[in-house]
Design a protein around this motif. Structure first.
Motif, PDB file in Angstrom:
ATOM      1  N   PRO A 107      -1.623  75.640  49.951  1.00 35.35           N
ATOM      2  CA  PRO A 107      -2.277  74.870  48.884  1.00 35.35           C
ATOM      3  C   PRO A 107      -3.803  74.905  48.904  1.00 35.35           C
ATOM      4  CG  PRO A 107      -0.418  73.642  49.757  1.00 35.35           C
ATOM      5  CD  PRO A 107      -0.624  74.817  50.661  1.00 35.35           C
ATOM      6  N   VAL A 108      -4.402  75.266  50.023  1.00 40.88           N
ATOM      7  CA  VAL A 108      -5.862  75.402  50.040  1.00 40.88           C
ATOM      8  C   VAL A 108      -6.313  76.460  49.051  1.00 40.88           C
ATOM      9  CG1 VAL A 108      -7.830  76.153  51.445  1.00 40.88           C
ATOM     10  CG2 VAL A 108      -6.141  74.565  52.405  1.00 40.88           C
ATOM     11  N   ALA A 109      -5.579  77.563  48.995  1.00 41.02           N
ATOM     12  CA  ALA A 109      -6.060  78.742  48.272  1.00 41.02           C
ATOM     13  C   ALA A 109      -5.107  79.285  47.224  1.00 41.02           C
ATOM     14  CB  ALA A 109      -6.367  79.859  49.286  1.00 41.02           C
ATOM     15  N   ALA A 110      -3.929  78.691  47.080  1.00 35.54           N
ATOM     16  CA  ALA A 110      -2.918  79.233  46.168  1.00 35.54           C
ATOM     17  C   ALA A 110      -2.369  78.134  45.265  1.00 35.54           C
ATOM     18  CB  ALA A 110      -1.771  79.873  46.960  1.00 35.54           C
ATOM     19  N   ALA A 111      -1.815  78.547  44.142  1.00 34.21           N
ATOM     20  CA  ALA A 111      -1.278  77.611  43.151  1.00 34.21           C
ATOM     21  C   ALA A 111       0.128  77.175  43.562  1.00 34.21           C
ATOM     22  CB  ALA A 111      -1.268  78.251  41.771  1.00 34.21           C
ATOM     23  N   THR A 112       0.186  76.302  44.546  1.00 35.09           N
ATOM     24  CA  THR A 112       1.447  75.761  45.018  1.00 35.09           C
ATOM     25  C   THR A 112       1.226  74.337  45.478  1.00 35.09           C
ATOM     26  OG1 THR A 112       3.296  76.089  46.560  1.00 35.09           O
ATOM     27  CG2 THR A 112       1.097  76.632  47.364  1.00 35.09           C
ATOM     28  N   ALA A 113       2.237  73.478  45.314  1.00 33.24           N
ATOM     29  CA  ALA A 113       2.138  72.068  45.706  1.00 33.24           C
ATOM     30  C   ALA A 113       0.874  71.452  45.101  1.00 33.24           C
ATOM     31  CB  ALA A 113       2.176  71.943  47.227  1.00 33.24           C
ATOM     32  N   CYS A 114      -0.033  70.887  45.919  1.00 34.66           N
ATOM     33  CA  CYS A 114      -1.241  70.271  45.371  1.00 34.66           C
ATOM     34  C   CYS A 114      -2.357  71.277  45.111  1.00 34.66           C
ATOM     35  CB  CYS A 114      -1.748  69.176  46.305  1.00 34.66           C
ATOM     36  SG  CYS A 114      -2.216  69.763  47.950  1.00 34.66           S
ATOM     37  N   GLY A 115      -2.108  72.528  45.403  1.00 39.22           N
ATOM     38  CA  GLY A 115      -3.154  73.542  45.283  1.00 39.22           C
ATOM     39  C   GLY A 115      -3.158  74.281  43.959  1.00 39.22           C
ATOM     40  N   PRO A 116      -4.201  75.104  43.771  1.00 39.85           N
ATOM     41  CA  PRO A 116      -5.230  75.416  44.760  1.00 39.85           C
ATOM     42  C   PRO A 116      -6.293  74.318  44.833  1.00 39.85           C
ATOM     43  CG  PRO A 116      -5.656  76.645  42.751  1.00 39.85           C
ATOM     44  CD  PRO A 116      -4.362  75.910  42.531  1.00 39.85           C
ATOM     45  N   LEU A 117      -6.571  73.866  46.047  1.00 41.72           N
ATOM     46  CA  LEU A 117      -7.609  72.869  46.233  1.00 41.72           C
ATOM     47  C   LEU A 117      -8.990  73.491  46.033  1.00 41.72           C
ATOM     48  CD1 LEU A 117      -6.091  71.049  49.330  1.00 41.72           C
ATOM     49  CD2 LEU A 117      -5.972  70.352  46.933  1.00 41.72           C
TER      50      LEU A 117
END
Length: 294
Positions: A107-117
């Motif tokens: 999620p820091v860098a990808a479009a998943t869960a709460c990301g991308p942050l």
């Protein structure tokens, strides 16, 4: 010939490293940064829960959860789209700047869960370590991030970079904050050393000004876990050094990293909650609303 970007900033995020556990670990790379700059405890701001998503979003954007609205780790809020991460703001102001984001927590860098942050997104390992979510999967993922980031830091003219390691946080969740946790912290420090060595091996290193910032997002209770209001959970830390980092820093906040990175390049931070290092005189000490931890 002068380098393209005289100033460079590396921000390293090491997830879930409890402050007193850090003080008990052997961390020569982080100690080197502290000797050349500072290492200070940081009280997670009252507007952020002691959870990865909200705090890393604040590191990326310079605003707290009442604005970016990342309140947990599962949902990517629409409000976050209004806030670009510091690498995106830098590229908008200085289009010639190259940047890097690399992370083992997707999620820091990808479009998943709460990301991308980080709005710029970035590089993540081929296999998501959360699928197995054990020590081996996170060691492999963090090592892959270190390999990727060190290679680019050594070869490329990167103005600003963010590199994330997650092993220590998962070790605490799985096994508590005992000897295995200390070992995980020390392995993360070894990865930090690799990044510092990559910088030092750059062919034009003597002509470059480097700022290195290392930060954790929250602590853990003894048995492992976070999201609550204990001092162990709410006490994080930031370390930094560099030619443009003041030596008399007495208090810092997660939101300050955004402002400090941009100030290094003479770029205005705009309407943020952060200050440049050295401008903050009092740590934040108010409790935040709790939420379920990852």
């Amino acid at each position: 010939m002068a380098v393209k970007n005289e100033s460079h900033v590396l921000v390293v995020g090491i997830d879930g490293v409890r402050y007193d556990s850090l003080m008990s670990a052997a961390t020569p790379a982080l100690d080197q940064i502290a000797r050349n700059g500072f290492l200070l405890p940081v009280h997670v701001h009252r507007k952020n829960a002691t959870i990865s998503g909200p705090v890393w979003a604040t590191v990326a954007t310079g605003v707290y959860a009442d604005r970016h609205n990342v309140t947990g780790n599962r949902v990517h809020p629409l409000e976050l789209a209004a806030y670009q991460d510091f690498t995106a703001v830098l590229r908008a102001a200085r289009p010639e700047s190259r940047t890097m984001i690399a992370a083992s927590w997707f999620p820091v860098a990808a479009a998943t869960a709460c990301g991308p942050l980080f709005s710029s997104r970035g590089w993540v390992p081929e296999e998501d370590p959360e699928e197995a979510n054990d020590g081996g999967s996170w060691v492999s993922a963090d090592d892959a991030v270190a390999d990727y980031a060190a290679g680019r830091l050594e070869r490329e003219d990167l103005a600003a970079s963010f590199v994330y390691f997650g092993e220590a946080d998962v070790e605490a969740h799985n096994n508590g904050t005992g000897i295995g946790y200390i070992s995980a912290i020390q392995r993360c420090d070894s990865r930090l050393k690799r990044l510092l060595e990559a910088i030092e091996s750059r062919p034009r290193r003597d002509a470059e000004f480097w700022t290195v910032i290392v930060v954790t997002d929250h602590g853990h209770v003894d048995a492992g876990g976070h999201g609550g209001e204990t001092e162990a959970e709410r006490t994080a830390w930031i370390a930094a050094c560099g030619e443009r980092v003041p030596r008399d820093v007495v208090a810092v906040d997660h939101a300050d990293i955004f402002s400090q990175v941009l100030a290094t390049f003479g770029v205005a931070a705009g309407d943020t909650d952060g200050l440049v290092f050295g401008a903050r005189r009092d740590p934040q000490e108010q409790p935040a609303t709790t939420a379920a931890p990852r």
